[in-house]
Motif scaffolding. Structure first.
Motif, PDB file in Angstrom:
ATOM      1  N   MET A  17       0.829  -1.196   0.000  1.00  0.00           N
ATOM      2  CA  MET A  17       0.000   0.000   0.000  1.00  0.00           C
ATOM      3  C   MET A  17       0.866   1.250   0.000  1.00  0.00           C
ATOM      4  N   LEU A  18       0.282   2.357  -0.366  1.00  0.00           N
ATOM      5  CA  LEU A  18       1.024   3.615  -0.380  1.00  0.00           C
ATOM      6  C   LEU A  18       1.471   4.020   1.019  1.00  0.00           C
ATOM      7  N   SER A  19       0.767   3.555   2.036  1.00  0.00           N
ATOM      8  CA  SER A  19       1.171   3.854   3.416  1.00  0.00           C
ATOM      9  C   SER A  19       2.434   3.095   3.804  1.00  0.00           C
ATOM     10  N   GLY A  20       2.820   2.109   2.987  1.00  0.00           N
ATOM     11  CA  GLY A  20       3.959   1.264   3.306  1.00  0.00           C
ATOM     12  C   GLY A  20       3.566  -0.095   3.853  1.00  0.00           C
ATOM     13  N   VAL A  36      -6.294   5.404   5.493  1.00  0.00           N
ATOM     14  CA  VAL A  36      -5.844   6.227   4.367  1.00  0.00           C
ATOM     15  C   VAL A  36      -5.714   5.394   3.104  1.00  0.00           C
ATOM     16  N   ASP A  37      -5.295   4.134   3.229  1.00  0.00           N
ATOM     17  CA  ASP A  37      -5.208   3.245   2.073  1.00  0.00           C
ATOM     18  C   ASP A  37      -6.594   2.896   1.548  1.00  0.00           C
ATOM     19  N   ILE A  38      -7.518   2.635   2.475  1.00  0.00           N
ATOM     20  CA  ILE A  38      -8.886   2.308   2.071  1.00  0.00           C
ATOM     21  C   ILE A  38      -9.509   3.486   1.327  1.00  0.00           C
ATOM     22  N   ALA A  39      -9.421   4.678   1.895  1.00  0.00           N
ATOM     23  CA  ALA A  39     -10.016   5.865   1.271  1.00  0.00           C
ATOM     24  C   ALA A  39      -9.401   6.138  -0.101  1.00  0.00           C
ATOM     25  N   ASP A  90     -18.103  -1.941   1.924  1.00  0.00           N
ATOM     26  CA  ASP A  90     -17.412  -2.330   0.687  1.00  0.00           C
ATOM     27  C   ASP A  90     -15.904  -2.096   0.778  1.00  0.00           C
ATOM     28  N   ALA A  91     -15.394  -1.903   1.976  1.00  0.00           N
ATOM     29  CA  ALA A  91     -13.976  -1.588   2.145  1.00  0.00           C
ATOM     30  C   ALA A  91     -13.021  -2.613   1.530  1.00  0.00           C
ATOM     31  N   PRO A  92     -13.343  -3.920   1.527  1.00  0.00           N
ATOM     32  CA  PRO A  92     -12.415  -4.868   0.895  1.00  0.00           C
ATOM     33  C   PRO A  92     -12.105  -4.544  -0.569  1.00  0.00           C
ATOM     34  N   GLU A  93     -12.969  -3.767  -1.199  1.00  0.00           N
ATOM     35  CA  GLU A  93     -12.775  -3.461  -2.612  1.00  0.00           C
ATOM     36  C   GLU A  93     -11.582  -2.530  -2.870  1.00  0.00           C
ATOM     37  N   TYR A  94     -11.016  -1.968  -1.807  1.00  0.00           N
ATOM     38  CA  TYR A  94      -9.794  -1.183  -2.007  1.00  0.00           C
ATOM     39  C   TYR A  94      -8.637  -2.086  -2.400  1.00  0.00           C
TER      40      TYR A  94
END
Length: 203
Positions: A17-20, A36-39, A90-94
Motif C-alpha cells: 500500500m502507499l502507506s507502506g 488512508v489506504d482504504i479511502a 465495501d472496504a475490501p474493494e480497495y
C-alpha cells in the motif's frame, strides 16, 4: 545428464500500500490495514464497471458515503458504530476491486471467502465485531439496495421499473442530497469526504 527441474515459484498473495503496509489477501492482519489506504483505493475504484454518466467515475468511496446517508435517513437514531459499519461495508474493494454482482455469481464461493476475511480484519482494525449481527447486516443491505436504486436510475441507464425489480424502492432522500451524492465527484473529493466521515463516526 539429469535435467534440472525449474524451481517452484511462490505466488504472491499480498499487495503493498502507499502507506507502506503490506496486506496479505489470504491471511489479512488488522495491523496492516490503514484507513488512508482504504479511502485512497475506494476513491479510485469505479462502480458499475465504469458504465455511468458524468465527467468522473462514480467511485465506491462515494457509493459507501451514499449508503451511510441512506441508512441515516431510514434509521435516524442508529448507533454510530452501525453507521461506521455501513461506511466500511465495501472496504475490501480497495484491494480486490468492485466486481458487479453477476460476475460474483459466476466466480462462486472463493471470491466471497476472500472478501469476508478482508472485511472481518477491517472490522477488527476499527473496533467493530469481526462478524456483524444479522440485523445490522440486513439494515446495511437495505441501505445498499436503496443506494443502488438511485445509482441505477440516475447514473447507470436503468429504467425505474427495472431498478425497482432488481433493487427495490427509491429510498426517498431529500432532493438536494440526491443531487450532491449522485453527481460523480473527483477522486480527490471522494477520498477527502470519505476520510472526514470516517473520522467523525469513529470519534
Amino acid at each position: 545428464m539429469t535435467q534440472r527441474k525449474p524451481s517452484s515459484i511462490t505466488t504472491r498473495a499480498w499487495q503493498r500500500m502507499l502507506s507502506g503496509r503490506r496486506l496479505d489477501l489470504l491471511d489479512p492482519s488488522p495491523l496492516d490495514i490503514e484507513i488512508v489506504d482504504i479511502a485512497h483505493g475506494l476513491a479510485r475504484v469505479a462502480r458499475w464497471n465504469g458504465q455511468t454518466s458524468g465527467a468522473h467515475i462514480f467511485s465506491v468511496a462515494q457509493h459507501t458515503l451514499l449508503v451511510e446517508t441512506v441508512m441515516r435517513e431510514q434509521m435516524p437514531r442508529v448507533d454510530n458504530h452501525f453507521r461506521l459499519a455501513a461506511l466500511l461495508h465495501d472496504a475490501p474493494e480497495y484491494v480486490i476491486g468492485d466486481m458487479i454482482s453477476p460476475f460474483k455469481a459466476v466466480l462462486g464461493g472463493d471470491y466471497k471467502v476472500v472478501e469476508k476475511r478482508l472485511l472481518a480484519a477491517i472490522h477488527v482494525r476499527f473496533g467493530l465485531p469481526a462478524v456483524l449481527a444479522d440485523e445490522v447486516t440486513k439494515a446495511i443491505k437495505a441501505a445498499d439496495r436503496g443506494a443502488a436504486y438511485l445509482e441505477a436510475t440516475l447514473l447507470a441507464g436503468f429504467s425505474e421499473s427495472e431498478a425497482k425489480r432488481l433493487f427495490g424502492r427509491d429510498p426517498g432522500l431529500p432532493e438536494s442530497t440526491v443531487r450532491d451524492y449522485l453527481t460523480p465527484w473527483t477522486a480527490a473529493r471522494a477520498e477527502k469526504q470519505y476520510l472526514a466521515r470516517f473520522n467523525l463516526l469513529l470519534g
